[in-house]
Design an enzyme around this catalytic site. Sequence first.
Site, PDB file in Angstrom:
ATOM      1  N   HIS A 227       0.966  -1.256   0.165  1.00  0.00           N
ATOM      2  CA  HIS A 227      -0.197   0.034  -0.064  1.00  0.00           C
ATOM      3  C   HIS A 227       0.819   1.093  -0.058  1.00  0.00           C
ATOM      4  CE1 HIS A 227      -2.740  -3.019   2.245  1.00  0.00           C
ATOM      5  NE2 HIS A 227      -3.567  -2.586   1.266  1.00  0.00           N
TER       6      HIS A 227
ATOM      7  N   ASP B  76      -3.734  -7.109  -7.819  1.00  0.00           N
ATOM      8  CA  ASP B  76      -5.298  -7.271  -8.063  1.00  0.00           C
ATOM      9  C   ASP B  76      -5.227  -7.058  -9.409  1.00  0.00           C
ATOM     10  OD1 ASP B  76      -6.508  -7.675  -5.105  1.00  0.00           O
ATOM     11  OD2 ASP B  76      -5.116  -6.137  -5.095  1.00  0.00           O
TER      12      ASP B  76
ATOM     13  N   VAL C 103       4.084  -5.209  -4.931  1.00  0.00           N
ATOM     14  CA  VAL C 103       5.356  -5.446  -3.999  1.00  0.00           C
ATOM     15  C   VAL C 103       5.468  -6.712  -3.293  1.00  0.00           C
ATOM     16  CG1 VAL C 103       6.170  -4.104  -2.029  1.00  0.00           C
ATOM     17  CG2 VAL C 103       5.203  -2.934  -3.774  1.00  0.00           C
TER      18      VAL C 103
HETATM   19  P1  AMP Z   1      -6.565  -3.505  -0.488  1.00  0.00           P
HETATM   20  O1  AMP Z   1      -6.591  -2.757   0.865  1.00  0.00           O
HETATM   21  O2  AMP Z   1      -6.205  -4.945  -0.268  1.00  0.00           O
HETATM   22  O3  AMP Z   1      -8.014  -3.397  -0.901  1.00  0.00           O
HETATM   23  O4  AMP Z   1      -5.635  -2.909  -1.378  1.00  0.00           O
HETATM   24  C1  AMP Z   1      -5.714  -1.590  -1.659  1.00  0.00           C
HETATM   25  C2  AMP Z   1      -4.820  -1.500  -2.821  1.00  0.00           C
HETATM   26  O5  AMP Z   1      -3.344  -1.662  -2.711  1.00  0.00           O
HETATM   27  C3  AMP Z   1      -5.402  -2.197  -4.159  1.00  0.00           C
HETATM   28  O6  AMP Z   1      -5.080  -1.407  -5.489  1.00  0.00           O
HETATM   29  C4  AMP Z   1      -4.406  -3.413  -4.265  1.00  0.00           C
HETATM   30  O7  AMP Z   1      -4.162  -3.758  -5.537  1.00  0.00           O
HETATM   31  C5  AMP Z   1      -3.035  -2.533  -3.783  1.00  0.00           C
HETATM   32  N1  AMP Z   1      -2.028  -3.585  -3.131  1.00  0.00           N
HETATM   33  C6  AMP Z   1      -2.560  -4.453  -2.107  1.00  0.00           C
HETATM   34  N2  AMP Z   1      -1.290  -5.232  -1.963  1.00  0.00           N
HETATM   35  C7  AMP Z   1      -0.321  -4.877  -3.006  1.00  0.00           C
HETATM   36  C8  AMP Z   1       0.999  -5.252  -3.095  1.00  0.00           C
HETATM   37  N3  AMP Z   1       1.390  -6.391  -2.588  1.00  0.00           N
HETATM   38  N4  AMP Z   1       1.581  -4.586  -4.291  1.00  0.00           N
HETATM   39  C9  AMP Z   1       1.078  -3.799  -4.682  1.00  0.00           C
HETATM   40  N5  AMP Z   1       0.014  -3.229  -4.636  1.00  0.00           N
HETATM   41  C10 AMP Z   1      -0.830  -3.959  -3.849  1.00  0.00           C
END
Ligand code: AMP
Length: 284
Positions: free
Chosen positions: A37, A150, A176
Amino acid sequence: MKIFQTISALQLELQQQKKEGRTIGFVPTMGALHNGHLQLVKRCISENDFAVVSIFVNPTQFNDKNDLIKYPRTLEADAKLLESVGCHFIFAPTEDEMYPEPDARKFEFGTLESVMEGACRPGHFNGVAQIVSKLFDAVCPDKAYFGEKDFQQLAIIREMARQLNYNIDIIACPIVREEDGLAMSSRNTRLTPDQRKNAVEISKALFKSRNFVPGKSVQQVIDEVVSQLNAVPDLRVEYFDIVDARSLQSISRWEDTAEAVGCIAVFCGEIRLIDNILYGKVCS
Ligand code: AMP
């Protein structure tokens, strides 16, 4: 850094920033923030005058109630992390604020949503589109940042933005990973130490499959990855599809696409993890 719980308070401040000619960048999250994030947030800060991060565990995108209940919620720690990287505003609304009445909207994403996550998690992308459109309406950003982890969600968001005529740049950010390769995820905190050790096999199998690709058919690569992972204790592959990066439709021959991507969902115990790997243009 300021924290807002209501759309009206957030908008009052954002309108002031816009009046003064500042550009707004936006990163929607469900909190339990990790370095994945934070990379999105850092990029958002560097490319805009003002960075807004939302933290909201959106109930309408969870098809598994247990997953929603157990989703980690760590607002205080999240706020500290966001402050440390220079985020300007956090928007952390209540459920009533985002859904004063049930959202009856039904989005139609056709074949983009009938595969992979959309097929395994009925209603998931409708919920994603509901909340992201509401957040876009609240924040009215110039740019919004999403992770390639995602992969399918990113395609859905782009399509939603197109359908609803949002004038927002959708920026894709690379996955990441932890040092050993596991894709960072808020759900990783729920893995037991043994499950954590086994979960790393997911990214290992994906990376290894890249070397395996030359000379092998698409199906052979799929079979190899699936059988490798299903042989690891705790792991059960829900799907591993090799698809065209734009249409997200399965390919049966490498020459069917200019850019192939392998997308996977694996249960590690009861924790569902996703990851993907870009194969690009494969000449067989
Ligand atoms: P989430 O809190 O899981 O809904 O993720 C919020 C945003 O962070 C989304 O756009 C995810 O794709 C991105 N995100 C979550 N994990 C990662 C990661 N490991 N690498 C890059 N982006 C991420």
